[in-house]
Design an enzyme around this catalytic site. Structure first.
Site, short mmCIF file in Angstrom:
data_model
loop_
_atom_site.label_atom_id
_atom_site.label_comp_id
_atom_site.label_asym_id
_atom_site.label_seq_id
_atom_site.Cartn_x
_atom_site.Cartn_y
_atom_site.Cartn_z
N LYS A 13 0.84 -1.22 0.00
CA LYS A 13 0.00 0.00 0.00
C LYS A 13 0.86 1.26 0.00
O LYS A 13 0.67 2.17 -0.79
CB LYS A 13 -0.87 0.10 1.27
CG LYS A 13 -1.78 -1.03 1.55
CD LYS A 13 -2.57 -0.79 2.84
CE LYS A 13 -1.76 -0.87 4.12
NZ LYS A 13 -1.13 -2.14 4.42
N ARG A 85 -9.30 1.53 8.56
CA ARG A 85 -8.90 0.17 8.92
C ARG A 85 -9.98 -0.56 9.71
O ARG A 85 -9.80 -1.73 10.05
CB ARG A 85 -7.67 0.25 9.83
CG ARG A 85 -6.41 0.59 9.11
CD ARG A 85 -5.62 -0.58 9.01
NE ARG A 85 -4.33 -0.78 9.55
CZ ARG A 85 -3.21 -0.19 9.19
NH1 ARG A 85 -3.20 0.84 8.41
NH2 ARG A 85 -2.08 -0.63 9.63
N ARG A 124 12.02 -5.19 4.77
CA ARG A 124 11.71 -3.78 4.49
C ARG A 124 12.69 -2.83 5.19
O ARG A 124 13.09 -3.03 6.33
CB ARG A 124 10.29 -3.45 4.97
CG ARG A 124 10.02 -1.94 4.93
CD ARG A 124 8.58 -1.60 5.06
NE ARG A 124 7.97 -2.11 6.28
CZ ARG A 124 6.67 -2.10 6.50
NH1 ARG A 124 5.86 -1.62 5.59
NH2 ARG A 124 6.19 -2.57 7.62
N ARG A 157 11.64 -1.00 10.78
CA ARG A 157 10.57 -0.61 11.71
C ARG A 157 10.50 -1.55 12.91
O ARG A 157 10.66 -2.76 12.77
CB ARG A 157 9.23 -0.59 10.96
CG ARG A 157 8.97 0.73 10.29
CD ARG A 157 7.75 0.75 9.44
NE ARG A 157 6.57 0.09 10.00
CZ ARG A 157 5.42 0.01 9.36
NH1 ARG A 157 5.29 0.55 8.15
NH2 ARG A 157 4.39 -0.59 9.90
N ARG A 168 -0.38 -8.32 13.61
CA ARG A 168 -0.96 -7.38 12.64
C ARG A 168 -1.85 -8.12 11.63
O ARG A 168 -2.87 -7.61 11.20
CB ARG A 168 0.15 -6.61 11.92
CG ARG A 168 0.57 -5.38 12.71
CD ARG A 168 1.98 -4.95 12.44
NE ARG A 168 2.23 -4.49 11.10
CZ ARG A 168 3.45 -4.46 10.54
NH1 ARG A 168 4.49 -4.90 11.21
NH2 ARG A 168 3.61 -3.99 9.34
P1 AP5 Z 1 4.95 -1.49 1.96
O1 AP5 Z 1 4.60 -0.67 0.78
O2 AP5 Z 1 5.67 -0.85 3.09
O3 AP5 Z 1 3.66 -2.29 2.48
P2 AP5 Z 1 2.39 -1.78 3.28
O4 AP5 Z 1 1.21 -2.49 2.72
O5 AP5 Z 1 2.35 -0.29 3.30
O6 AP5 Z 1 2.73 -2.40 4.69
P3 AP5 Z 1 2.72 -1.80 6.16
O7 AP5 Z 1 3.42 -2.79 7.03
O8 AP5 Z 1 3.25 -0.38 6.20
O9 AP5 Z 1 1.27 -1.81 6.49
P4 AP5 Z 1 0.71 -1.81 7.88
O10 AP5 Z 1 -0.71 -1.63 7.53
O11 AP5 Z 1 1.04 -2.96 8.73
O12 AP5 Z 1 1.49 -0.57 8.61
P5 AP5 Z 1 1.12 0.95 8.78
O13 AP5 Z 1 2.37 1.73 8.72
O14 AP5 Z 1 -0.03 1.38 7.96
O15 AP5 Z 1 5.80 -2.74 1.43
C1 AP5 Z 1 6.33 -3.70 2.33
C2 AP5 Z 1 7.71 -4.18 1.80
O16 AP5 Z 1 7.50 -4.89 0.56
C3 AP5 Z 1 8.69 -3.04 1.46
O17 AP5 Z 1 9.98 -3.48 1.76
C4 AP5 Z 1 8.55 -2.87 -0.08
O18 AP5 Z 1 9.74 -2.39 -0.68
C5 AP5 Z 1 8.22 -4.28 -0.52
N1 AP5 Z 1 7.31 -4.36 -1.67
C6 AP5 Z 1 6.22 -3.57 -1.91
N2 AP5 Z 1 5.61 -3.95 -3.04
C7 AP5 Z 1 6.33 -5.04 -3.51
C8 AP5 Z 1 6.19 -5.89 -4.66
N3 AP5 Z 1 5.20 -5.73 -5.53
N4 AP5 Z 1 7.10 -6.90 -4.82
C9 AP5 Z 1 8.12 -7.07 -3.92
N5 AP5 Z 1 8.30 -6.30 -2.81
C10 AP5 Z 1 7.42 -5.28 -2.63
O19 AP5 Z 1 0.61 0.93 10.31
C11 AP5 Z 1 1.48 0.65 11.37
C12 AP5 Z 1 0.72 0.66 12.68
O20 AP5 Z 1 0.15 1.96 12.91
C13 AP5 Z 1 -0.47 -0.31 12.77
O21 AP5 Z 1 -0.09 -1.60 13.15
C14 AP5 Z 1 -1.34 0.38 13.83
O22 AP5 Z 1 -0.83 0.18 15.12
C15 AP5 Z 1 -1.15 1.87 13.48
N6 AP5 Z 1 -2.15 2.35 12.53
C16 AP5 Z 1 -1.89 2.82 11.26
N7 AP5 Z 1 -3.04 3.18 10.66
C17 AP5 Z 1 -4.04 2.94 11.56
C18 AP5 Z 1 -5.44 3.08 11.52
N8 AP5 Z 1 -6.08 3.54 10.40
N9 AP5 Z 1 -6.16 2.73 12.61
C19 AP5 Z 1 -5.55 2.28 13.73
N10 AP5 Z 1 -4.22 2.09 13.83
C20 AP5 Z 1 -3.46 2.42 12.76
#
Ligand code: AP5
Length: 211
Positions: A13, A85, A124, A157, A168
């Protein structure tokens, strides 16, 4: 353009939201990045969010909705990454958009097998300055440990541990999957196969949003 990116942790994402934001020149609003900044700056929101994030649990809706409401009131076009979410967050987003007199154009749901997502998360690297996302194997920086975009240091991270990743995914299945149905019923959902290269997916998404 007002777009939401949905998908499990590691689906890409953030990567795709950053690419699209750069291509079309509109802001990416990542609730994960906003919350990590708040933790880093030790704000009241950051202090409340920290323990949830470290465990891989969702931060309570009222905190996250407050953050997003502030941001959306400053923008006419945006790409939301990681929000909503929960169904309650999706309902709150509808209310905010209604107050602003606008609506979503599309909700892009990136689909990926869970094993692939775990492999992605364990390799990552994220920029400590501009939040650009890298992967040791699939998207490495030109110089080890240094961001191509801004020269900042790359870090792993703290919620990319095996325990937090597993949690998660459980949280995603229980609390976020119902959001997919929410947008399907409202005819906003577009599914994208996330099990391809970053470039292939980005091309697909660019085509989708330009039609
Ligand atoms: P990346 O693009 O970073 O993936 P992502 O889907 O963004 O994964 P996240 O781990 O960031 O999602 P998340 O939802 O767990 O965390 P968030 O920060 O939102 O890609 C991942 C890896 O794969 C990278 O190394 C990339 O280079 C690689 N990659 C990407 N595409 C690829 C491909 N096609 N092929 C190969 N490799 C690829 O949230 C973190 C925390 O914040 C949550 O756990 C929660 O505690 C809190 N939080 C955030 N938003 C909310 C909310 N709305 N409500 C409540 N709590 C929240």
């Amino acid at each position: 353009m007002r777009i939401v990116f949905l998908g499990p942790p590691g689906s890409g994402k953030g990567t795709q939201a950053q690419i699209l934001a750069q291509k079309v020149g509109i802001p990416q609003i990542s609730t994960g990045d906003l919350l990590r900044e708040a933790v880093e700056q030790n704000t009241l929101v950051g202090r409340k969010a920290k323990e949830y994030m470290e465990k891989g649990a969702l931060v309570p809706d009222e905190i996250v909705v407050g953050l997003v409401r502030d941001k959306l009131s400053q923008e006419t076009a945006f790409i939301l990454d990681g929000f909503p979410r929960t169904v309650q967050q999706a309902e709150s987003l509808d209310e905010v958009l209604q107050q602003l007199g606008v609506s979503l154009d599309a909700v892009i749901n990136i689909e990926i097998p869970l094993e692939a997502a775990v492999e992605r998360l364990s390799g990552r690297l994220t920029c400590s300055e501009c939040n650009s996302i890298y992967h040791v194997k699939y998207n490495p920086p030109a110089q080890k440990g240094v961001c191509d975009t801004c020269g900042g240091d790359l870090y792993q991270r703290s919620d990319d541990t095996e325990k937090a990743i597993t949690h998660r995914f459980d949280v995603y299945k229980k609390q976020t999957q119902p959001v997919i149905q929410y947008y399907k019923e409202r005819k906003k959902l577009v599914n994208v196969d996330g099990n391809r290269t970053i470039e292939e997916i980005a091309t697909d998404i660019e085509e989708l949003v330009s039609t």
